[in-house]
Design a protein around this motif. Structure first.
Motif: not given
Length: 198
Positions: A111-119, A125-127, A151-155
Protein backbone atom coordinates in the motif's frame (compact mmCIF):
# COMPACT_ATOMS: atom_id res chain seq x y z
CA UNK A 1 4.63 -29.67 -19.72
CA UNK A 2 2.17 -30.92 -22.24
CA UNK A 3 3.62 -31.90 -25.59
CA UNK A 4 1.72 -29.12 -27.39
CA UNK A 5 3.00 -26.48 -24.97
CA UNK A 6 6.57 -27.73 -25.39
CA UNK A 7 6.18 -27.50 -29.17
CA UNK A 8 4.84 -23.94 -28.86
CA UNK A 9 7.67 -22.92 -26.55
CA UNK A 10 10.27 -24.47 -28.87
CA UNK A 11 8.81 -22.59 -31.83
CA UNK A 12 8.76 -19.30 -29.90
CA UNK A 13 12.37 -19.75 -28.83
CA UNK A 14 13.34 -20.20 -32.48
CA UNK A 15 11.35 -17.09 -33.40
CA UNK A 16 13.30 -15.14 -30.77
CA UNK A 17 16.40 -15.81 -32.88
CA UNK A 18 14.82 -14.44 -36.07
CA UNK A 19 16.66 -11.77 -38.03
CA UNK A 20 13.46 -9.68 -38.02
CA UNK A 21 13.26 -7.50 -34.88
CA UNK A 22 9.45 -7.43 -34.79
CA UNK A 23 9.31 -11.24 -34.97
CA UNK A 24 11.81 -11.50 -32.09
CA UNK A 25 9.84 -9.04 -29.98
CA UNK A 26 6.48 -10.71 -30.65
CA UNK A 27 7.88 -14.16 -29.82
CA UNK A 28 9.46 -12.91 -26.60
CA UNK A 29 6.24 -11.25 -25.47
CA UNK A 30 4.21 -14.33 -26.33
CA UNK A 31 6.63 -16.56 -24.45
CA UNK A 32 6.22 -14.39 -21.37
CA UNK A 33 2.43 -14.80 -21.52
CA UNK A 34 2.81 -18.54 -20.97
CA UNK A 35 3.58 -17.87 -17.34
CA UNK A 36 6.52 -18.01 -15.04
CA UNK A 37 6.97 -21.76 -14.64
CA UNK A 38 6.58 -22.57 -18.34
CA UNK A 39 8.69 -19.81 -19.82
CA UNK A 40 11.31 -19.06 -17.14
CA UNK A 41 13.91 -21.68 -18.19
CA UNK A 42 13.66 -20.70 -21.84
CA UNK A 43 13.86 -16.98 -21.14
CA UNK A 44 16.86 -17.51 -18.87
CA UNK A 45 18.55 -19.45 -21.67
CA UNK A 46 17.64 -16.71 -24.16
CA UNK A 47 19.07 -14.10 -21.76
CA UNK A 48 22.44 -15.77 -22.34
CA UNK A 49 22.06 -16.04 -26.13
CA UNK A 50 24.98 -15.09 -28.38
CA UNK A 51 22.95 -12.22 -29.86
CA UNK A 52 22.64 -9.20 -27.60
CA UNK A 53 19.27 -8.14 -29.04
CA UNK A 54 17.83 -11.53 -28.02
CA UNK A 55 19.33 -11.18 -24.54
CA UNK A 56 17.78 -7.77 -23.90
CA UNK A 57 14.34 -8.90 -25.10
CA UNK A 58 14.57 -11.96 -22.88
CA UNK A 59 15.47 -9.73 -19.92
CA UNK A 60 12.41 -7.55 -20.57
CA UNK A 61 10.23 -10.64 -20.57
CA UNK A 62 11.88 -11.93 -17.41
CA UNK A 63 10.94 -8.64 -15.77
CA UNK A 64 7.36 -9.03 -17.07
CA UNK A 65 6.95 -12.46 -15.50
CA UNK A 66 8.46 -11.35 -12.19
CA UNK A 67 11.81 -13.15 -12.35
CA UNK A 68 14.23 -12.66 -9.49
CA UNK A 69 15.83 -9.24 -9.86
CA UNK A 70 19.10 -10.62 -8.50
CA UNK A 71 19.25 -12.71 -11.68
CA UNK A 72 17.96 -10.15 -14.19
CA UNK A 73 19.97 -7.07 -13.12
CA UNK A 74 23.43 -8.61 -13.65
CA UNK A 75 22.31 -9.80 -17.10
CA UNK A 76 21.27 -6.25 -17.95
CA UNK A 77 24.44 -4.69 -16.53
CA UNK A 78 26.50 -6.68 -19.04
CA UNK A 79 24.38 -5.24 -21.88
CA UNK A 80 25.22 -1.65 -20.85
CA UNK A 81 28.56 -2.05 -22.64
CA UNK A 82 27.15 -3.67 -25.79
CA UNK A 83 28.51 -2.37 -29.08
CA UNK A 84 25.03 -1.90 -30.57
CA UNK A 85 23.28 1.34 -29.71
CA UNK A 86 19.80 -0.17 -30.04
CA UNK A 87 20.71 -2.78 -27.43
CA UNK A 88 22.11 -0.13 -25.06
CA UNK A 89 18.97 2.01 -25.53
CA UNK A 90 16.66 -0.96 -24.93
CA UNK A 91 18.72 -1.93 -21.88
CA UNK A 92 18.16 1.54 -20.42
CA UNK A 93 14.43 1.20 -21.08
CA UNK A 94 14.32 -2.26 -19.49
CA UNK A 95 15.98 -0.88 -16.36
CA UNK A 96 13.18 1.69 -16.17
CA UNK A 97 10.58 -1.01 -16.82
CA UNK A 98 12.10 -3.15 -14.04
CA UNK A 99 11.96 -0.24 -11.63
CA UNK A 100 8.35 0.63 -12.53
CA UNK A 101 7.30 -3.01 -12.09
CA UNK A 102 9.07 -3.12 -8.71
CA UNK A 103 7.40 0.08 -7.56
CA UNK A 104 3.99 -1.12 -8.74
CA UNK A 105 4.43 -4.46 -6.95
CA UNK A 106 5.53 -2.73 -3.75
CA UNK A 107 2.50 -0.45 -3.87
CA UNK A 108 0.18 -3.41 -4.37
CA UNK A 109 1.63 -5.48 -1.58
CA UNK A 110 2.34 -2.80 1.01
CA UNK A 111 0.00 0.00 0.00
CA UNK A 112 3.03 2.26 -0.33
CA UNK A 113 4.91 3.73 -3.23
CA UNK A 114 8.31 2.52 -2.17
CA UNK A 115 10.72 0.92 -4.59
CA UNK A 116 10.92 -2.83 -4.05
CA UNK A 117 14.52 -3.06 -5.27
CA UNK A 118 16.96 -3.95 -2.53
CA UNK A 119 19.34 -1.03 -1.84
CA UNK A 120 22.36 -2.82 -3.34
CA UNK A 121 20.38 -3.68 -6.49
CA UNK A 122 19.03 -0.15 -6.76
CA UNK A 123 22.59 1.19 -6.54
CA UNK A 124 23.67 -1.25 -9.26
CA UNK A 125 20.84 -0.09 -11.54
CA UNK A 126 21.58 3.59 -10.92
CA UNK A 127 25.30 3.03 -11.59
CA UNK A 128 24.49 1.31 -14.88
CA UNK A 129 22.08 4.07 -15.90
CA UNK A 130 24.63 6.77 -15.00
CA UNK A 131 27.09 4.99 -17.26
CA UNK A 132 24.49 5.12 -20.06
CA UNK A 133 24.01 8.86 -19.40
CA UNK A 134 27.57 9.23 -20.74
CA UNK A 135 26.93 7.15 -23.88
CA UNK A 136 28.02 8.61 -27.23
CA UNK A 137 24.47 8.25 -28.65
CA UNK A 138 21.87 10.82 -27.60
CA UNK A 139 18.88 8.42 -27.73
CA UNK A 140 20.67 6.08 -25.31
CA UNK A 141 21.39 8.99 -22.94
CA UNK A 142 17.75 10.13 -23.15
CA UNK A 143 16.46 6.62 -22.38
CA UNK A 144 18.79 6.40 -19.38
CA UNK A 145 17.65 9.78 -18.10
CA UNK A 146 14.01 8.77 -18.40
CA UNK A 147 14.58 5.48 -16.62
CA UNK A 148 16.35 7.19 -13.73
CA UNK A 149 13.20 9.22 -13.16
CA UNK A 150 10.88 6.24 -13.49
CA UNK A 151 12.67 4.12 -10.94
CA UNK A 152 11.75 5.72 -7.66
CA UNK A 153 15.46 5.96 -6.86
CA UNK A 154 15.21 9.34 -5.19
CA UNK A 155 18.31 11.33 -4.45
CA UNK A 156 20.78 8.65 -5.59
CA UNK A 157 19.68 9.37 -9.17
CA UNK A 158 19.65 13.17 -8.91
CA UNK A 159 23.36 13.97 -9.35
CA UNK A 160 23.69 12.24 -12.71
CA UNK A 161 20.46 13.80 -13.89
CA UNK A 162 21.50 17.29 -12.84
CA UNK A 163 24.61 16.96 -14.99
CA UNK A 164 22.48 15.67 -17.89
CA UNK A 165 20.47 18.90 -17.92
CA UNK A 166 23.54 20.44 -19.58
CA UNK A 167 23.75 17.72 -22.27
CA UNK A 168 24.26 19.04 -25.81
CA UNK A 169 21.16 17.16 -27.01
CA UNK A 170 17.77 18.77 -26.39
CA UNK A 171 16.00 15.40 -25.94
CA UNK A 172 18.45 14.35 -23.24
CA UNK A 173 18.06 17.68 -21.42
CA UNK A 174 14.27 17.32 -21.56
CA UNK A 175 14.32 13.71 -20.28
CA UNK A 176 16.70 14.67 -17.46
CA UNK A 177 14.58 17.66 -16.43
CA UNK A 178 11.39 15.57 -16.42
CA UNK A 179 13.07 12.92 -14.30
CA UNK A 180 14.35 15.50 -11.83
CA UNK A 181 10.81 16.85 -11.51
CA UNK A 182 9.52 13.34 -10.78
CA UNK A 183 12.18 12.87 -8.10
CA UNK A 184 12.36 16.31 -6.49
CA UNK A 185 9.19 18.07 -7.56
CA UNK A 186 8.92 21.61 -8.95
CA UNK A 187 11.44 22.97 -6.43
CA UNK A 188 14.27 21.36 -8.43
CA UNK A 189 16.05 24.41 -9.84
CA UNK A 190 18.11 22.55 -12.46
CA UNK A 191 14.95 21.01 -13.89
CA UNK A 192 12.95 24.24 -13.98
CA UNK A 193 15.85 26.21 -15.51
CA UNK A 194 16.28 23.55 -18.18
CA UNK A 195 12.59 23.43 -19.04
CA UNK A 196 12.36 27.22 -19.24
CA UNK A 197 15.42 27.31 -21.53
CA UNK A 198 13.99 24.66 -23.86
Amino acid sequence: LFLEQRHTIGWLVEQMRSSDPSTREAATKQLATLGNSASMPYLLAAARDDRSEVRVLACRSLVDIGADQRVVIPLLVVLVGDEREDVRRETALVFGHLSRCSTRNAARSAGAQANLLEPALAEEVVTALRRLLKDSVASVRAAAAGSLGDGGFGSIASSGLAAATADPDRGVRLAAARSLLKINGPQDHAATRTLIAL
